[in-house]
Design a protein around this motif. Structure first.
Motif, PDB file in Angstrom:
ATOM      1  N   VAL A 185       1.137  -0.944   0.000  1.00 55.24           N
ATOM      2  CA  VAL A 185       0.029   0.106   0.060  1.00 55.24           C
ATOM      3  C   VAL A 185       1.167   1.488   0.030  1.00 55.24           C
ATOM      4  CG1 VAL A 185      -1.674   1.070   1.386  1.00 55.24           C
ATOM      5  CG2 VAL A 185      -1.793  -1.053   1.188  1.00 55.24           C
ATOM      6  N   GLY A 186       1.693   1.209   1.182  1.00 57.42           N
ATOM      7  CA  GLY A 186       2.737   2.831   0.861  1.00 57.42           C
ATOM      8  C   GLY A 186       3.364   3.188  -0.528  1.00 57.42           C
ATOM      9  N   ASN A 187       4.055   2.064  -1.164  1.00 57.66           N
ATOM     10  CA  ASN A 187       4.334   1.999  -2.486  1.00 57.66           C
ATOM     11  C   ASN A 187       3.332   2.129  -3.628  1.00 57.66           C
ATOM     12  OD1 ASN A 187       7.841   0.581  -2.514  1.00 57.66           O
ATOM     13  ND2 ASN A 187       6.807  -0.196  -0.982  1.00 57.66           N
ATOM     14  N   MET A 188       2.453   1.704  -3.723  1.00 63.16           N
ATOM     15  CA  MET A 188       0.824   1.823  -4.798  1.00 63.16           C
ATOM     16  C   MET A 188       0.977   3.786  -4.317  1.00 63.16           C
ATOM     17  SD  MET A 188      -1.498  -1.239  -4.217  1.00 63.16           S
ATOM     18  CE  MET A 188      -2.450   0.207  -5.585  1.00 63.16           C
ATOM     19  N   LEU A 189       0.400   4.326  -2.991  1.00 63.46           N
ATOM     20  CA  LEU A 189      -0.070   5.440  -2.756  1.00 63.46           C
ATOM     21  C   LEU A 189       1.170   6.573  -3.209  1.00 63.46           C
ATOM     22  CD1 LEU A 189      -2.282   4.252  -0.143  1.00 63.46           C
ATOM     23  CD2 LEU A 189      -2.922   4.902  -2.555  1.00 63.46           C
ATOM     24  N   GLY A 190       1.754   6.789  -3.924  1.00 63.38           N
ATOM     25  CA  GLY A 190       2.407   7.648  -4.151  1.00 63.38           C
ATOM     26  C   GLY A 190       1.985   9.157  -5.067  1.00 63.38           C
TER      27      GLY A 190
ATOM     28  N   MET B 254      -7.412  -1.967 -14.702  1.00 68.01           N
ATOM     29  CA  MET B 254      -6.661  -1.864 -13.710  1.00 68.01           C
ATOM     30  C   MET B 254      -5.985  -2.554 -12.894  1.00 68.01           C
ATOM     31  SD  MET B 254      -4.975  -1.140 -16.979  1.00 68.01           S
ATOM     32  CE  MET B 254      -6.519  -0.717 -17.634  1.00 68.01           C
ATOM     33  N   TRP B 255      -6.787  -2.714 -12.274  1.00 71.75           N
ATOM     34  CA  TRP B 255      -6.144  -3.035 -10.466  1.00 71.75           C
ATOM     35  C   TRP B 255      -6.172  -4.383 -11.604  1.00 71.75           C
ATOM     36  CZ3 TRP B 255     -10.627  -6.914  -8.082  1.00 71.75           C
ATOM     37  CH2 TRP B 255      -9.593  -6.961  -7.068  1.00 71.75           C
ATOM     38  N   LEU B 256      -6.857  -5.359 -11.890  1.00 72.95           N
ATOM     39  CA  LEU B 256      -7.270  -6.889 -12.398  1.00 72.95           C
ATOM     40  C   LEU B 256      -5.542  -7.266 -13.112  1.00 72.95           C
ATOM     41  CD1 LEU B 256     -10.631  -7.287 -13.159  1.00 72.95           C
ATOM     42  CD2 LEU B 256      -9.377  -8.444 -11.187  1.00 72.95           C
ATOM     43  N   LEU B 257      -5.612  -6.308 -13.924  1.00 76.58           N
ATOM     44  CA  LEU B 257      -4.207  -6.448 -14.306  1.00 76.58           C
ATOM     45  C   LEU B 257      -2.922  -6.225 -13.727  1.00 76.58           C
ATOM     46  CD1 LEU B 257      -5.057  -4.079 -17.951  1.00 76.58           C
ATOM     47  CD2 LEU B 257      -5.075  -7.001 -17.990  1.00 76.58           C
ATOM     48  N   MET B 258      -2.544  -4.974 -12.466  1.00 76.95           N
ATOM     49  CA  MET B 258      -1.976  -4.659 -12.239  1.00 76.95           C
ATOM     50  C   MET B 258      -1.646  -5.967 -11.738  1.00 76.95           C
ATOM     51  SD  MET B 258       0.236  -2.798 -13.482  1.00 76.95           S
ATOM     52  CE  MET B 258       1.397  -1.850 -12.685  1.00 76.95           C
TER      53      MET B 258
ATOM     54  N   LEU C 199      -3.328   5.164 -14.424  1.00 76.85           N
ATOM     55  CA  LEU C 199      -4.314   3.989 -13.549  1.00 76.85           C
ATOM     56  C   LEU C 199      -3.288   3.326 -13.244  1.00 76.85           C
ATOM     57  CD1 LEU C 199      -7.553   3.923 -14.723  1.00 76.85           C
ATOM     58  CD2 LEU C 199      -7.251   4.164 -12.871  1.00 76.85           C
ATOM     59  N   LEU C 200      -1.896   2.970 -14.706  1.00 74.78           N
ATOM     60  CA  LEU C 200      -0.826   2.620 -13.959  1.00 74.78           C
ATOM     61  C   LEU C 200      -0.292   2.350 -13.391  1.00 74.78           C
ATOM     62  CD1 LEU C 200       0.023   0.743 -17.633  1.00 74.78           C
ATOM     63  CD2 LEU C 200      -1.456   0.349 -16.055  1.00 74.78           C
ATOM     64  N   MET C 201       0.458   3.599 -13.518  1.00 70.99           N
ATOM     65  CA  MET C 201       1.189   4.166 -12.002  1.00 70.99           C
ATOM     66  C   MET C 201       0.361   4.370 -10.741  1.00 70.99           C
ATOM     67  SD  MET C 201       3.543   5.960 -11.018  1.00 70.99           S
ATOM     68  CE  MET C 201       4.462   7.501 -10.046  1.00 70.99           C
ATOM     69  N   ALA C 202      -1.056   4.465 -10.880  1.00 70.91           N
ATOM     70  CA  ALA C 202      -1.661   4.222  -9.095  1.00 70.91           C
ATOM     71  C   ALA C 202      -1.109   3.203  -8.327  1.00 70.91           C
ATOM     72  CB  ALA C 202      -2.977   4.883  -9.359  1.00 70.91           C
ATOM     73  N   PHE C 203      -1.057   1.795  -9.899  1.00 68.90           N
ATOM     74  CA  PHE C 203      -1.018   0.290  -8.749  1.00 68.90           C
ATOM     75  C   PHE C 203       0.726   0.044  -9.041  1.00 68.90           C
ATOM     76  CE2 PHE C 203      -5.160   0.593  -9.356  1.00 68.90           C
ATOM     77  CZ  PHE C 203      -6.162   0.657  -8.899  1.00 68.90           C
ATOM     78  N   HIS C 204       1.289   0.726  -8.892  1.00 66.38           N
ATOM     79  CA  HIS C 204       2.771   0.341  -9.207  1.00 66.38           C
ATOM     80  C   HIS C 204       3.367   0.030  -8.148  1.00 66.38           C
ATOM     81  CE1 HIS C 204       7.201   0.924  -9.831  1.00 66.38           C
ATOM     82  NE2 HIS C 204       7.155   1.888  -9.178  1.00 66.38           N
ATOM     83  N   PHE C 205       3.834  -0.854  -7.597  1.00 63.22           N
ATOM     84  CA  PHE C 205       4.772  -1.156  -7.029  1.00 63.22           C
ATOM     85  C   PHE C 205       5.540  -2.583  -6.616  1.00 63.22           C
ATOM     86  CE2 PHE C 205       1.161  -4.170  -6.456  1.00 63.22           C
ATOM     87  CZ  PHE C 205       1.250  -5.796  -5.787  1.00 63.22           C
ATOM     88  N   HIS C 206       5.826  -2.715  -7.758  1.00 59.31           N
ATOM     89  CA  HIS C 206       6.573  -4.053  -8.305  1.00 59.31           C
ATOM     90  C   HIS C 206       7.418  -4.632  -8.630  1.00 59.31           C
ATOM     91  CE1 HIS C 206       2.358  -3.912 -10.510  1.00 59.31           C
ATOM     92  NE2 HIS C 206       2.310  -5.312 -10.749  1.00 59.31           N
ATOM     93  N   ASN C 207       8.330  -3.183  -7.749  1.00 58.62           N
ATOM     94  CA  ASN C 207      10.255  -3.385  -7.851  1.00 58.62           C
ATOM     95  C   ASN C 207      10.271  -3.664  -6.546  1.00 58.62           C
ATOM     96  OD1 ASN C 207       9.753  -0.670  -9.951  1.00 58.62           O
ATOM     97  ND2 ASN C 207      11.385  -1.554  -9.969  1.00 58.62           N
ATOM     98  N   ILE C 208       9.191  -3.978  -5.399  1.00 60.32           N
ATOM     99  CA  ILE C 208       9.677  -4.126  -4.056  1.00 60.32           C
ATOM    100  C   ILE C 208       9.355  -5.621  -4.350  1.00 60.32           C
ATOM    101  CG2 ILE C 208       9.798  -2.018  -3.244  1.00 60.32           C
ATOM    102  CD1 ILE C 208       6.415  -3.203  -2.094  1.00 60.32           C
ATOM    103  N   ILE C 209       8.878  -6.633  -5.141  1.00 65.31           N
ATOM    104  CA  ILE C 209       7.640  -7.946  -5.144  1.00 65.31           C
ATOM    105  C   ILE C 209       8.984  -8.498  -4.463  1.00 65.31           C
ATOM    106  CG2 ILE C 209       7.008 -10.018  -6.043  1.00 65.31           C
ATOM    107  CD1 ILE C 209       5.298  -7.817  -7.645  1.00 65.31           C
ATOM    108  N   PRO C 210      10.480  -9.205  -5.426  1.00 65.66           N
ATOM    109  CA  PRO C 210      11.391 -10.163  -4.794  1.00 65.66           C
ATOM    110  C   PRO C 210      11.911  -9.565  -3.201  1.00 65.66           C
ATOM    111  CG  PRO C 210      11.785  -8.834  -6.772  1.00 65.66           C
ATOM    112  CD  PRO C 210      10.585  -8.307  -5.998  1.00 65.66           C
ATOM    113  N   SER C 211      11.797  -8.640  -3.252  1.00 71.44           N
ATOM    114  CA  SER C 211      11.873  -8.327  -1.451  1.00 71.44           C
ATOM    115  C   SER C 211      10.558  -8.480  -0.305  1.00 71.44           C
ATOM    116  CB  SER C 211      12.242  -6.231  -0.734  1.00 71.44           C
ATOM    117  OG  SER C 211      12.913  -6.281  -1.923  1.00 71.44           O
TER     118      SER C 211
ATOM    119  N   THR D 256      -3.092  -4.664  -2.851  1.00 72.28           N
ATOM    120  CA  THR D 256      -3.678  -3.734  -4.162  1.00 72.28           C
ATOM    121  C   THR D 256      -5.460  -3.672  -3.752  1.00 72.28           C
ATOM    122  OG1 THR D 256      -4.280  -5.946  -4.982  1.00 72.28           O
ATOM    123  CG2 THR D 256      -2.320  -4.892  -5.952  1.00 72.28           C
ATOM    124  N   THR D 257      -6.160  -4.053  -3.257  1.00 73.87           N
ATOM    125  CA  THR D 257      -7.233  -3.709  -3.100  1.00 73.87           C
ATOM    126  C   THR D 257      -7.656  -2.625  -2.117  1.00 73.87           C
ATOM    127  OG1 THR D 257      -7.552  -6.263  -2.884  1.00 73.87           O
ATOM    128  CG2 THR D 257      -9.968  -5.023  -2.213  1.00 73.87           C
ATOM    129  N   ILE D 258      -7.007  -2.844  -1.121  1.00 74.01           N
ATOM    130  CA  ILE D 258      -7.120  -1.196  -0.252  1.00 74.01           C
ATOM    131  C   ILE D 258      -6.974  -0.066  -1.084  1.00 74.01           C
ATOM    132  CG2 ILE D 258      -5.928   0.281   1.887  1.00 74.01           C
ATOM    133  CD1 ILE D 258      -5.647  -2.905   2.774  1.00 74.01           C
TER     134      ILE D 258
END
Length: 408
Positions: A17-22, A47-51, A188-200, A220-222
């Protein structure tokens, strides 16, 4: 599930959530203003479904999540060949540089709307020094502070919504024009961006697939709910166009976050300062994560092509270009976000994951079809963004037309 493990999973959901809400959530209502509320909500759901799906695809790539030194260019180079590697390098550069430019210009614009005694270059530079200093602590600082920062974001977000709801008009919400939806998809894609931190996140949860998916889908639901609520109050409170210039089209033309015209509408200092706190925490949290990712990206590039991991060189290559672009072009908040979503996000977190699914799925299977759907959907958004940037498409609101129409 033990309590400790449950807390760990929830903490990682907070990190998502913290990474999405920029910058994305502040830009979405402005970019989608001409489409109207209901088309914007439908687009946000899509976009939520896709991302979320592409995030799950990333989390399932063991060669990426289990190796602490793995990087995206190497991963896609191994999976999709040299083309995959260089597309990833180009897309990652646009994405990471672009988001930092968006954060710097967005924060400085909000602060400048509250005061005029300090110039925007000075404001931007001071914020840059503080936030890059915090970023030096990397994931350690982010993991410890993010849950508290996200809670603070929720509190300030709730206050913003509470203060804006009385001004929501059903007349404003009733307006819609589906033809303007494509122009807002990159943001909208930017609004659901957090993928860089998935490995962490995967490593923090010991690669427990169920828990990683819970953190991703829950986070992502929040984010989805907060974006829809924000669309409701912003598009409901602000007119599309107004003679006094306190409207969404004017904000779009000036590349402003949604909180600036809302502050002018409500004329309440409390709102403006709460909005500043929300934006500072939201963008700074995201800046920390993306700044850490950018330094790692630059470290890999300098080690591979220059034969050095010099810390000062890596820091300079990571942070000086965004600062210089922000200082030279301080009013490109929405432009930067559109490029990030329409180019960087589409390539790395849309099209390439689609090829991964397509490559490893059985012929004729449903999963292979979903890979093709991902490739087609994200390629369409990519082409729309490129078409707009090159002037080949004109699907964004015409600011001059709306201004003339209002004053007729």
């Amino acid at each position: 599930m033990t309590q400790g493990k449950s807390v760990s999973t929830m903490a990682m959901m907070f990190v998502v959530v913290g990474n999405m809400l920029g910058a994305g959530i502040l830009a979405v209502p402005v970019n989608l203003c001409a489409a109207g509320f209901w088309p914007s909500v439908v687009a946000t759901l899509a976009m939520w479904l896709l991302m979320t799906y592409t995030a799950i695809i990333y989390s399932d790539q063991k060669s990426l999540t289990t190796n602490e030194h793995a990087d995206l260019p190497t991963f896609f180079g191994q999976e999709l060949g040299p083309i995959g590697k260089w597309v990833t390098i180009a897309g990652n550069a646009v994405l990471l540089y672009g988001v930092l430019v968006a954060y710097l210009t967005g924060i400085s614009s909000i602060i400048m709307s509250l005061q005029s005694s300090i110039s925007q270059p000075v404001v931007m530079t001071i914020y840059f020094i503080v936030v890059t200093g915090i970023t030096a602590f990397g994931m350690i600082m982010m993991n410890k502070c993010t849950p508290y920062m996200v809670i603070t974001m929720w509190i300030t977000f709730g206050m913003l919504v509470f203060m804006t709801v009385p001004d929501v008009s059903s007349e404003n919400l009733a307006k819609l024009d589906w033809s303007y939806v494509p122009a807002g998809l990159p943001v909208l894609l930017m609004a659901f961006h957090f993928h860089n931190i998935i490995p962490s996140i995967s490593r923090a949860l010991n690669h427990d697939r169920k828990k990683v998916r819970f953190a991703i889908i829950g986070g992502t639901t929040i984010g989805l709910l907060m974006n829809c609520i924000w669309l409701l109050v912003v598009l409901g409170a602000l007119p599309l166009s107004a003679p006094n210039g306190i409207d969404l089209i004017t904000a779009f033309g000036k590349n402003q976050p949604a909180t600036i015209p809302l502050g002018l509408l409500l004329k309440t200092p409390v709102f403006s300062y709460v909005a500043l706190v929300f934006a500072l925490i939201a963008m700074s949290t995201a800046f920390m994560a993306n700044g850490t990712a950018l330094m790692s990206f630059m470290r890999d590039l300098t080690a591979t092509y220059l034969g050095t991991k010099n810390k000062f060189l890596v820091w300079s290559l990571a942070f000086m270009p965004p600062l210089l672009v922000g200082l030279i072009y301080p009013d490109i908040f929405l432009v930067a976000i559109n490029l990030v979503g329409g180019v960087g996000e589409c390539l790395i977190f849309g099209i390439l994951p689609g090829f991964i699914v397509w490559k490893y799925s059985k012929h004729g299977s449903f999963k292979k079809i979903t890979g093709i759907i991902l490739i087609v959907c994200f390629s369409a958004i990519f082409l729309v963004e490129i078409g707009q940037e090159l002037g080949l498409l004109h699907i964004s609101p015409d600011v001059e037309y709306w201004s003339h129409y209002t004053h007729k």
